[in-house]
Design an enzyme around this catalytic site. Structure first.
Site, PDB file in Angstrom:
ATOM      1  N   ASP A  67      21.736  48.768 -41.716  1.00 32.30           N
ATOM      2  CA  ASP A  67      22.179  49.522 -42.890  1.00 32.30           C
ATOM      3  C   ASP A  67      21.858  51.016 -42.785  1.00 32.30           C
ATOM      4  O   ASP A  67      21.163  51.449 -41.864  1.00 32.30           O
ATOM      5  CB  ASP A  67      21.544  48.937 -44.161  1.00 32.30           C
ATOM      6  CG  ASP A  67      20.035  48.685 -44.002  1.00 32.30           C
ATOM      7  OD1 ASP A  67      19.438  49.183 -43.033  1.00 32.30           O
ATOM      8  OD2 ASP A  67      19.468  47.982 -44.845  1.00 32.30           O
ATOM      9  N   ASN A 136      12.572  41.766 -53.795  1.00 31.16           N
ATOM     10  CA  ASN A 136      13.540  41.003 -54.603  1.00 31.16           C
ATOM     11  C   ASN A 136      14.385  40.070 -53.724  1.00 31.16           C
ATOM     12  O   ASN A 136      15.370  39.513 -54.174  1.00 31.16           O
ATOM     13  CB  ASN A 136      14.440  41.953 -55.409  1.00 31.16           C
ATOM     14  CG  ASN A 136      15.305  42.844 -54.511  1.00 31.16           C
ATOM     15  OD1 ASN A 136      15.262  42.726 -53.283  1.00 31.16           O
ATOM     16  ND2 ASN A 136      16.094  43.711 -55.108  1.00 31.16           N
ATOM     17  N   HIS A 138      16.020  40.942 -50.911  1.00 31.04           N
ATOM     18  CA  HIS A 138      17.154  41.536 -50.191  1.00 31.04           C
ATOM     19  C   HIS A 138      16.918  41.542 -48.689  1.00 31.04           C
ATOM     20  O   HIS A 138      15.787  41.649 -48.211  1.00 31.04           O
ATOM     21  CB  HIS A 138      17.552  42.915 -50.738  1.00 31.04           C
ATOM     22  CG  HIS A 138      16.654  44.060 -50.390  1.00 31.04           C
ATOM     23  ND1 HIS A 138      15.969  44.780 -51.326  1.00 31.04           N
ATOM     24  CD2 HIS A 138      16.363  44.659 -49.200  1.00 31.04           C
ATOM     25  CE1 HIS A 138      15.298  45.751 -50.745  1.00 31.04           C
ATOM     26  NE2 HIS A 138      15.506  45.693 -49.439  1.00 31.04           N
ATOM     27  N   GLU A 143      21.656  43.222 -51.948  1.00 32.46           N
ATOM     28  CA  GLU A 143      20.859  43.068 -53.156  1.00 32.46           C
ATOM     29  C   GLU A 143      21.233  41.775 -53.888  1.00 32.46           C
ATOM     30  O   GLU A 143      22.323  41.238 -53.667  1.00 32.46           O
ATOM     31  CB  GLU A 143      21.131  44.265 -54.084  1.00 32.46           C
ATOM     32  CG  GLU A 143      20.692  45.609 -53.508  1.00 32.46           C
ATOM     33  CD  GLU A 143      19.195  45.867 -53.673  1.00 32.46           C
ATOM     34  OE1 GLU A 143      18.401  44.912 -53.552  1.00 32.46           O
ATOM     35  OE2 GLU A 143      18.837  47.020 -53.903  1.00 32.46           O
TER      36      GLU A 143
END
Ligand code: GLP
Length: 235
Positions: A67, A136, A138, A143
């Protein structure tokens, strides 16, 4: 899925570095899927030392990163391109042109997403994909959301990711709110996946690996891949 629990975080990094080295030794033109974040930095340090010692040769390797932030060019110290150059690329014998990341400053992010997916596909996808994990759940910048995104795509970052990643910026307002990331489908096409997590991520790792498979915990999708190794540590 295989889970390796080591005695320390440094030991975990040594295990992962050995696995990467073994792959490149047995397949000199391996395609390595790489990750950013604090987690993989000690792994990269060990690979640099192995390269310096002549134990591993990266001259025929291609790397594909997960990314990049939107709006940051490669010479911006906060960009993932800059991070990779600093922590690995500039210190090993990877040829310029063999290291690939999405371009965060492309004028059209949808077109850039298609270009990057096609590039990763043309390389035959990763032989080994290294992953960290966000608190979280990811992976890359996938996400929590309603459905698993298949291919490379631009994404709005969640408030919790912006807060978590702000430690690397002067001010939270400086953290880009958008990124471009490999999709879950892109990641799952890797032949082998190594997920590395420090002790601080124990809770989310357990949830992802033993809980329901849901896009609200993106890493839970790894339960569906046939060659995943999770490396965590007790301390
Ligand atoms: C970023 C990256 C992820 C990485 C995560 C965790 O959001 N896009 O690929 O796994 O941070 O980073 P860290 O290893 O610093 O906890």
């Amino acid at each position: 899925m295989k889970v390796i629990v080591t005695g320390s975080y440094d030991e975990s990094c040594a295990v992962v570095a050995e696995m990467i080295k073994d792959l490149v030794v047995s397949k000199p033109n391996a395609k390595l899927g790489l990750a950013t974040g604090g987690t993989p930095v000690p792994i990269y340090k060990k690979l640099i030392a192995m390269n310096e010692a002549g134990e591993v040769d990266f001259s025929a390797v291609h790397t594909v990163n997960l990314d990049e932030y939107c709006g940051l060019s490669g010479d911006n110290p906060q960009s993932y391109r800059y991070f990779m150059e600093k922590h690995l690329f500039s210190q090993v014998n990877l040829p310029q042109g063999s290291t690939h990341l999405p371009n965060g400053t492309a004028p059209d992010m949808e077109a850039e997403a298609r270009r990057y997916e096609a590039l990763v596909e043309s390389l035959g996808y990763a032989d080994l994909q290294l992953l960290g994990i966000g608190h979280n759940g990811h992976i890359g910048f996938n996400e929590p959301c309603e459905s698993f995104p298949a291919a490379v795509h631009p994404v709005e970052l969640t408030e919790s990711t912006i807060q978590a990643n702000s430690r690397l910026f002067d001010r939270v307002e400086d953290v880009p709110t958008r990124a471009i990331t490999m999709g879950i489908g892109t990641i799952l096409k890797a032949r082998r996946i190594l997920l590395i997590a420090g002790a601080d991520k124990r809770e989310i790792v357990e949830k992802a690996l033993t809980g329901p498979i849901t896009p609200w915990v993106p890493a839970s999708v790894l339960q569906l891949h046939r060659d995943v190794t999770v490396i965590t540590c007790g301390e």
